[in-house]
Scaffold this active site. Structure first.
Site, PDB file in Angstrom:
ATOM      1  N   LYS A 157       0.837  -1.200   0.000  1.00  8.17           N
ATOM      2  CA  LYS A 157       0.000   0.000   0.000  1.00  8.17           C
ATOM      3  C   LYS A 157       0.881   1.262   0.000  1.00  8.17           C
ATOM      4  O   LYS A 157       2.098   1.165   0.205  1.00  8.17           O
ATOM      5  CB  LYS A 157      -0.919  -0.044   1.226  1.00  8.17           C
ATOM      6  CG  LYS A 157      -1.896  -1.235   1.207  1.00  8.17           C
ATOM      7  CD  LYS A 157      -2.824  -1.221   2.417  1.00  8.17           C
ATOM      8  CE  LYS A 157      -3.824  -2.355   2.373  1.00  8.17           C
ATOM      9  NZ  LYS A 157      -4.820  -2.260   3.461  1.00  8.17           N
ATOM     10  N   TYR A 169     -12.166  -2.419  -3.642  1.00  7.72           N
ATOM     11  CA  TYR A 169     -12.756  -2.556  -2.306  1.00  7.72           C
ATOM     12  C   TYR A 169     -14.287  -2.504  -2.345  1.00  7.72           C
ATOM     13  O   TYR A 169     -14.908  -2.089  -1.359  1.00  7.72           O
ATOM     14  CB  TYR A 169     -12.211  -1.462  -1.383  1.00  7.72           C
ATOM     15  CG  TYR A 169     -10.812  -1.756  -0.843  1.00  7.72           C
ATOM     16  CD1 TYR A 169     -10.542  -2.936  -0.145  1.00  7.72           C
ATOM     17  CD2 TYR A 169      -9.774  -0.852  -0.997  1.00  7.72           C
ATOM     18  CE1 TYR A 169      -9.269  -3.202   0.361  1.00  7.72           C
ATOM     19  CE2 TYR A 169      -8.490  -1.115  -0.487  1.00  7.72           C
ATOM     20  CZ  TYR A 169      -8.256  -2.287   0.196  1.00  7.72           C
ATOM     21  OH  TYR A 169      -6.999  -2.556   0.707  1.00  7.72           O
ATOM     22  N   ASN A 189      -1.958  -0.084   7.277  1.00  9.94           N
ATOM     23  CA  ASN A 189      -1.460  -1.438   7.579  1.00  9.94           C
ATOM     24  C   ASN A 189      -0.599  -2.051   6.475  1.00  9.94           C
ATOM     25  O   ASN A 189      -0.508  -3.258   6.333  1.00  9.94           O
ATOM     26  CB  ASN A 189      -2.605  -2.353   8.033  1.00  9.94           C
ATOM     27  CG  ASN A 189      -3.669  -2.528   6.971  1.00  9.94           C
ATOM     28  OD1 ASN A 189      -3.551  -1.992   5.879  1.00  9.94           O
ATOM     29  ND2 ASN A 189      -4.697  -3.308   7.276  1.00  9.94           N
ATOM     30  N   HIS A 241      -1.731  -5.385   1.325  1.00  4.09           N
ATOM     31  CA  HIS A 241      -2.990  -6.087   1.068  1.00  4.09           C
ATOM     32  C   HIS A 241      -2.703  -7.511   0.599  1.00  4.09           C
ATOM     33  O   HIS A 241      -1.711  -7.743  -0.077  1.00  4.09           O
ATOM     34  CB  HIS A 241      -3.778  -5.352  -0.027  1.00  4.09           C
ATOM     35  CG  HIS A 241      -4.908  -6.164  -0.600  1.00  4.09           C
ATOM     36  ND1 HIS A 241      -6.135  -6.228   0.005  1.00  4.09           N
ATOM     37  CD2 HIS A 241      -4.964  -6.983  -1.682  1.00  4.09           C
ATOM     38  CE1 HIS A 241      -6.920  -7.047  -0.698  1.00  4.09           C
ATOM     39  NE2 HIS A 241      -6.226  -7.512  -1.729  1.00  4.09           N
ATOM     40  N   GLU A 252      -9.286  -9.865  -8.269  1.00  8.70           N
ATOM     41  CA  GLU A 252      -8.319  -8.774  -8.101  1.00  8.70           C
ATOM     42  C   GLU A 252      -7.212  -8.842  -9.156  1.00  8.70           C
ATOM     43  O   GLU A 252      -6.774  -7.806  -9.673  1.00  8.70           O
ATOM     44  CB  GLU A 252      -7.727  -8.832  -6.680  1.00  8.70           C
ATOM     45  CG  GLU A 252      -8.762  -8.469  -5.626  1.00  8.70           C
ATOM     46  CD  GLU A 252      -8.361  -8.791  -4.184  1.00  8.70           C
ATOM     47  OE1 GLU A 252      -9.196  -8.593  -3.293  1.00  8.70           O
ATOM     48  OE2 GLU A 252      -7.219  -9.264  -3.949  1.00  8.70           O
TER      49      GLU A 252
HETATM   50  P1  ADP Z   1      -7.866  -6.931   5.097  1.00 12.12           P
HETATM   51  O1  ADP Z   1      -7.074  -5.907   4.337  1.00 12.12           O
HETATM   52  O2  ADP Z   1      -7.083  -7.486   6.271  1.00 12.12           O
HETATM   53  O3  ADP Z   1      -8.460  -7.986   4.207  1.00 12.12           O
HETATM   54  P2  ADP Z   1     -10.530  -5.713   5.202  1.00 12.12           P
HETATM   55  O4  ADP Z   1     -10.790  -6.292   3.860  1.00 12.12           O
HETATM   56  O5  ADP Z   1     -11.529  -5.935   6.278  1.00 12.12           O
HETATM   57  O6  ADP Z   1      -9.106  -6.177   5.779  1.00 12.12           O
HETATM   58  O7  ADP Z   1     -10.355  -4.148   5.066  1.00 12.12           O
HETATM   59  C1  ADP Z   1      -9.631  -3.603   3.988  1.00 12.12           C
HETATM   60  C2  ADP Z   1      -8.740  -2.504   4.491  1.00 12.12           C
HETATM   61  O8  ADP Z   1      -9.561  -1.463   5.007  1.00 12.12           O
HETATM   62  C3  ADP Z   1      -7.824  -2.890   5.652  1.00 12.12           C
HETATM   63  O9  ADP Z   1      -6.626  -3.522   5.229  1.00 12.12           O
HETATM   64  C4  ADP Z   1      -7.572  -1.547   6.278  1.00 12.12           C
HETATM   65  O10 ADP Z   1      -6.564  -0.804   5.544  1.00 12.12           O
HETATM   66  C5  ADP Z   1      -8.894  -0.837   6.101  1.00 12.12           C
HETATM   67  N1  ADP Z   1      -9.731  -0.979   7.298  1.00 12.12           N
HETATM   68  C6  ADP Z   1     -10.348  -2.097   7.736  1.00 12.12           C
HETATM   69  N2  ADP Z   1     -11.008  -1.875   8.880  1.00 12.12           N
HETATM   70  C7  ADP Z   1     -10.786  -0.565   9.190  1.00 12.12           C
HETATM   71  C8  ADP Z   1     -11.197   0.300  10.243  1.00 12.12           C
HETATM   72  N3  ADP Z   1     -11.959  -0.142  11.253  1.00 12.12           N
HETATM   73  N4  ADP Z   1     -10.760   1.572  10.214  1.00 12.12           N
HETATM   74  C9  ADP Z   1      -9.989   2.044   9.226  1.00 12.12           C
HETATM   75  N5  ADP Z   1      -9.572   1.290   8.185  1.00 12.12           N
HETATM   76  C10 ADP Z   1      -9.963   0.000   8.157  1.00 12.12           C
END
Ligand code: ADP
Length: 175
Positions: free
Chosen positions: A29, A69, A139, A142, A153
Site C-alpha cells: 500500500k 474494495y 497497515n 494487502h 483482483e
Molecule cells: P484486510 O485488508 O485485512 O483484508 P478488510 O478487507 O476488512 O481487511 O479491510 C480492507 C482494508 O480497510 C484494511 O486492510 C484496512 O486498511 C482498512 N480498514 C479495515 N477496517 C478498518 C477500520 N476499522 N478503520 C480504518 N480502516 C480500516
C-alpha cells in the site's frame, strides 16, 4: 459394510484442496512504498518459495480502488480507505505457489496490526503488519482473502495478463 470400509479408508490429507499453482494478489500500500518496505515484503514472498508472476508500480485512481474494495462500500471508513490508497503509488503483485491465498494472509498478519505478533528477534520475521505497522488504517500491505477474490483482483489489476515462465526453484520447494 460400507460404513466399515469408509471408516478404514486412509483419511485424505488436506493437501487435496491445495494447489501448487494457486495465485494471490498482494499489494504494498502507499504507506509501505513511502516507508521503503517494498524490498522487504517482496523478499519474504521470494524466501518462502513463492513464484513472482506479475509486478508493477501503479498510482491508482479512486474509481479503480472503489472497484477493488467494492465489498466494503457501506463501511464508515470507506472514504478514508480510498483516500489513503489513492494517496501514492502501490506495488501490485501476483504470487503463485502452494496455498498462496491462505499463506499470504498468514504472512500479512491481522487487519489490525496491534493484534499481530512481531518477530522475536531483529533477524527473525514476524508478520508484515506485526513487524511494521500500528494502525488499522495504515497497515502496509494487502492480500486476497479467498481464491475467488484473488482471481477477481488479478483481473482488475492486471487486465493485460500474466507472464508465463518456468520457476527453476520449484523442484527444490515442492515434492
Ligand atoms: P484486510 O485488508 O485485512 O483484508 P478488510 O478487507 O476488512 O481487511 O479491510 C480492507 C482494508 O480497510 C484494511 O486492510 C484496512 O486498511 C482498512 N480498514 C479495515 N477496517 C478498518 C477500520 N476499522 N478503520 C480504518 N480502516 C480500516
Amino acid at each position: 459394510l460400507h460404513l466399515f470400509i469408509f471408516f478404514h479408508l486412509p483419511h485424505p490429507t488436506p493437501t487435496f484442496a491445495m494447489s501448487v499453482d494457486e495465485r494471490t494478489y498482494i499489494m504494498v500500500k502507499p504507506d509501505g512504498v513511502q516507508r521503503g518496505l517494498v524490498g522487504n515484503i517482496i523478499g519474504r514472498f521470494e524466501q518462502r518459495g513463492f513464484k513472482l508472476i506479475a509486478l508493477k508500480l501503479v498510482h491508482a485512481t479512486p474509481e479503480h480502488l472503489e472497484k477493488h474494495y467494492a465489498d466494503l462500500k457501506g463501511k464508515a471508513f470507506f472514504p478514508s480507505l480510498i483516500q489513503y490508497m489513492a494517496s501514492g503509488p502501490v506495488v501490485a503483485m501476483v504470487w503463485q505457489g502452494l496455498d498462496a491465498v491462505k499463506t499470504g494472509r498468514a504472512m500479512l498478519g491481522t487487519t489490525n496490526p496491534l493484534q499481530s505478533s512481531p518477530g522475536q528477534y531483529s533477524f527473525a520475521y514476524g508478520t508484515i503488519r506485526g513487524d511494521f505497522a500500528l494502525a488499522v488504517g495504515r497497515n502496509i500491505c494487502h492480500g486476497s482473502d479467498s481464491v475467488e477474490s484473488a482471481e477477481k483482483e488479478i483481473g482488475l489489476w492486471f487486465p493485460e495478463g500474466i507472464v508465463q515462465y518456468t520457476h527453476d526453484q520449484a523442484k527444490w520447494i515442492f515434492e
